[in-house]
Design a protein around this motif. Structure first.
Motif, mmCIF file in Angstrom:
data_model
loop_
_atom_site.group_PDB
_atom_site.id
_atom_site.type_symbol
_atom_site.label_atom_id
_atom_site.label_comp_id
_atom_site.label_asym_id
_atom_site.label_seq_id
_atom_site.Cartn_x
_atom_site.Cartn_y
_atom_site.Cartn_z
ATOM 1 N N LEU A 38 5.238 -2.397 -12.479
ATOM 2 C CA LEU A 38 4.843 -1.023 -12.787
ATOM 3 C C LEU A 38 4.978 -0.787 -14.281
ATOM 4 O O LEU A 38 6.024 -1.078 -14.869
ATOM 5 N N THR A 60 -0.112 -0.574 -11.973
ATOM 6 C CA THR A 60 0.579 -1.599 -11.194
ATOM 7 C C THR A 60 -0.180 -2.917 -11.242
ATOM 8 O O THR A 60 -1.405 -2.950 -11.386
ATOM 9 N N THR A 63 2.908 1.558 -3.430
ATOM 10 C CA THR A 63 2.138 2.042 -4.575
ATOM 11 C C THR A 63 1.862 3.541 -4.478
ATOM 12 O O THR A 63 1.686 4.209 -5.501
ATOM 13 N N TYR A 120 1.212 -8.246 -7.864
ATOM 14 C CA TYR A 120 1.547 -8.109 -6.448
ATOM 15 C C TYR A 120 1.864 -9.478 -5.847
ATOM 16 O O TYR A 120 1.151 -10.456 -6.073
ATOM 17 N N GLU A 131 0.835 -1.202 0.000
ATOM 18 C CA GLU A 131 0.000 0.000 0.000
ATOM 19 C C GLU A 131 0.873 1.256 0.000
ATOM 20 O O GLU A 131 0.636 2.191 -0.772
ATOM 21 N N LEU A 187 5.992 -6.056 -7.088
ATOM 22 C CA LEU A 187 4.905 -5.623 -7.971
ATOM 23 C C LEU A 187 5.488 -5.278 -9.332
ATOM 24 O O LEU A 187 6.708 -5.214 -9.512
#
Length: 296
Positions: free
Chosen positions: A184, A162, A154, A165, A151, A182
């Protein structure tokens, strides 16, 4: 007896004790090397580390590099843009002309080549900056979870889409020290980013705010790693990858989606710690209720 003692004294005289200054210098170098090895071992095998493991294990037979939580065969799990986990076991590299067993074809006879896979240059770590660390978060704090770390990550990343995860295994990590991943996409396709919070407990840590860059040629998963040292011996590591999936036939190349400067700003944020403001942990649990887990 006297002759034996005399010969013993003569032998010792031929081997004087090394200067104390050299021992101190060597211990400092060894400490840095040990810290870097511990840091890399924390994230498991990848790229050049796999090649080294293969060299060690050739005589012992097939080598498993890890397995995911579903009990799949050993392999390096790095996930995919859709959030699933890919598992594969790298195979030793063959000779340049495809001849098996490390045999190189010559003009009139076969010549035995080096059977070991080519080794990449060793990783190198350098101090690239020193940040002025701001005050940590206040208010209600909760133990950092993988969901809470994602959290916060990001929110700190540059604008982009994104996905992918995942929560990864981190060797020796304690409570509140997740290792997350993650993807991007800033417009040129997805790239992989990994972040970990860790305390090695080796002592003699750099001053808070020290920024180190570890470069690992030949390791696309951990191509560049920015480490920012926080207070209390805590370090935040952010890895910039140049691939998405490791496969026996090669890798899926991907763009590096962060610059070293951007990675430094993210890893140097004073909010990072083994505890986060409650909003990140609570919102992360809602946003990532079923987080993919991997040993990659």
């Amino acid at each position: 007896m006297g002759d034996v003692r005399g010969r013993f004294r003569d032998d010792l005289a031929q081997h004087p004790a090394p200067p104390l200054g050299d021992l101190v210098r060597q211990s400092v170098v060894q400490g840095r090397r040990l810290r870097r090895q511990r840091r890399l071992a924390q994230f498991g095998a990848g790229g050049s580390a796999l090649a080294m493991l293969l060299v060690i294990g050739l005589a012992a037979g097939p080598l498993g590099v890890g397995a995911d939580d579903t009990g799949q065969p050993g392999g390096l799990n790095v996930g995919s843009p859709g959030g699933s986990v890919d598992t594969a076991t790298p195979s030793p590299a063959g000779s340049s002309d495809g001849a098996p067993g490390g045999l190189k074809s010559g003009t009139g006879e076969e010549q035995r080549g080096d059977p070991r896979p080519p080794m990449s240059p060793p990783p190198s770590t350098t101090v690239i900056d020193t940040l002025r660390m701001g005050a940590g978060p206040d208010g209600e704090l909760l133990t950092t979870t993988p969901q809470g770390a994602l959290e916060l990550l990001t929110r700190l990343l540059p604008k982009g889409e994104t996905s992918g995860y995942a929560s990864l295994h981190s060797s020796g990590a304690g409570p509140g020290m997740p290792y997350v991943q993650l993807y991007l996409d800033r417009g040129d396709g997805p790239g992989m980013v990994r972040l970990s919070i860790y305390r090695d407990n080796l002592g003699g840590n750099p001053v808070p705010g020290t920024v180190e860059l570890t470069e690992m040629p030949g390791n696309c998963v951990q191509n560049e790693m920015v480490t920012v040292h926080h207070r209390g011996g805590l370090q935040v590591n952010l890895m910039i990858s140049t691939c998405l999936v490791w496969d026996p036939k090669g890798t899926v190349p991907a763009p590096a989606v962060l610059s070293v400067k951007e990675a430094t700003e993210i890893a140097g944020n004073p909010i990072w710690g083994t505890q986060l403001p409650a909003e990140y942990v609570i919102n992360g649990a809602k946003r990532f209720p079923k987080l993919t887990r991997s040993n990659g």
